[in-house]
Design an enzyme around this catalytic site. Structure first.
Site, short mmCIF file in Angstrom:
data_model
loop_
_atom_site.label_atom_id
_atom_site.label_comp_id
_atom_site.label_asym_id
_atom_site.label_seq_id
_atom_site.Cartn_x
_atom_site.Cartn_y
_atom_site.Cartn_z
CG HIS A 12 7.58 -12.59 -12.12
ND1 HIS A 12 8.34 -11.48 -12.44
CD2 HIS A 12 8.16 -13.13 -11.01
CE1 HIS A 12 9.34 -11.36 -11.57
NE2 HIS A 12 9.24 -12.35 -10.69
CG HIS A 101 -6.08 12.82 3.41
ND1 HIS A 101 -5.49 12.78 4.66
CD2 HIS A 101 -7.42 12.99 3.64
CE1 HIS A 101 -6.42 12.92 5.60
NE2 HIS A 101 -7.61 13.03 5.00
NE ARG A 135 -6.41 19.28 6.03
CZ ARG A 135 -7.55 18.60 6.17
NH1 ARG A 135 -8.68 19.08 5.65
NH2 ARG A 135 -7.57 17.44 6.79
C1 RB5 Z 1 10.18 -10.04 -8.07
O1 RB5 Z 1 10.85 -11.13 -7.55
C2 RB5 Z 1 10.16 -8.90 -7.08
O2 RB5 Z 1 11.43 -8.37 -6.89
C3 RB5 Z 1 9.21 -7.81 -7.57
O3 RB5 Z 1 7.94 -8.36 -7.76
C4 RB5 Z 1 8.99 -6.64 -6.63
O4 RB5 Z 1 8.71 -7.06 -5.34
C5 RB5 Z 1 10.00 -5.58 -6.68
O5 RB5 Z 1 9.89 -4.52 -6.07
#
Ligand code: RB5
Length: 146
Positions: A12, A101, A135
């Protein structure tokens, strides 16, 4: 630009940026496959990261772009997949080096900590920078856990 298929996913917190990137890529002539989420309603990033990682691992999508609030949770999830090299980038230099890289195959963006205009420039850099090989090839071949 080559017409390659780009896998997209977010939670979200990254939804709005994912939609902006999807429109940007369509305008640039890329095909995209969107693994969700489909709204700004609270959700769990692994539910979208795993299918996205599988699409890149299998070659169904050549590269991927993923985002959550910080980028960390979704990067941790993507990198559980042996064939994925997901790189958290917030600047064009980091995106360039992740390709040159590390042959990174998924770009991860910190949606809550990056200006959307910068994010689009980071995406363009990631998609147009080739792997240097040499490399660096030897090093990335040592990454997977056997
Ligand atoms: C969501 O609130 C948040 O925790 C998520 O988008 C993220 O940042 C998690 O690593």
């Amino acid at each position: 630009m080559d017409k390659i298929n780009i896998a997209l996913c977010s939670d979200h917190a990254g939804f709005e940026l994912k939609e902006a990137i999807k429109a940007h890529l369509a305008e640039a002539g890329y095909d995209t496959t969107d693994f969700g989420t489909d709204s700004a309603e609270s959700c769990d990033y692994p539910d979208y990261a795993h299918p996205c990682a599988e699409a890149v691992e299998s070659g169904r999508c050549r590269l991927g772009i993923a985002m959550c609030g910080t980028g960390n949770g979704i990067a941790m999830t993507l990198n559980k997949h042996q064939g994925v090299r997901a790189a958290l980038c917030w600047s064009m230099d980091l995106a360039r080096l992740a390709r040159e890289h590390n042959d990174a195959n998924i770009l991860v963006l910190p949606a809550r900590f990056i200006d959307p205009t910068v994010a689009l420039a980071v995406v363009d850099t990631f998609l147009t920078t080739p792997f240097e090989g040499g490399r660096h090839k030897r090093r990335i071949e040592k990454i997977p856990v056997k």
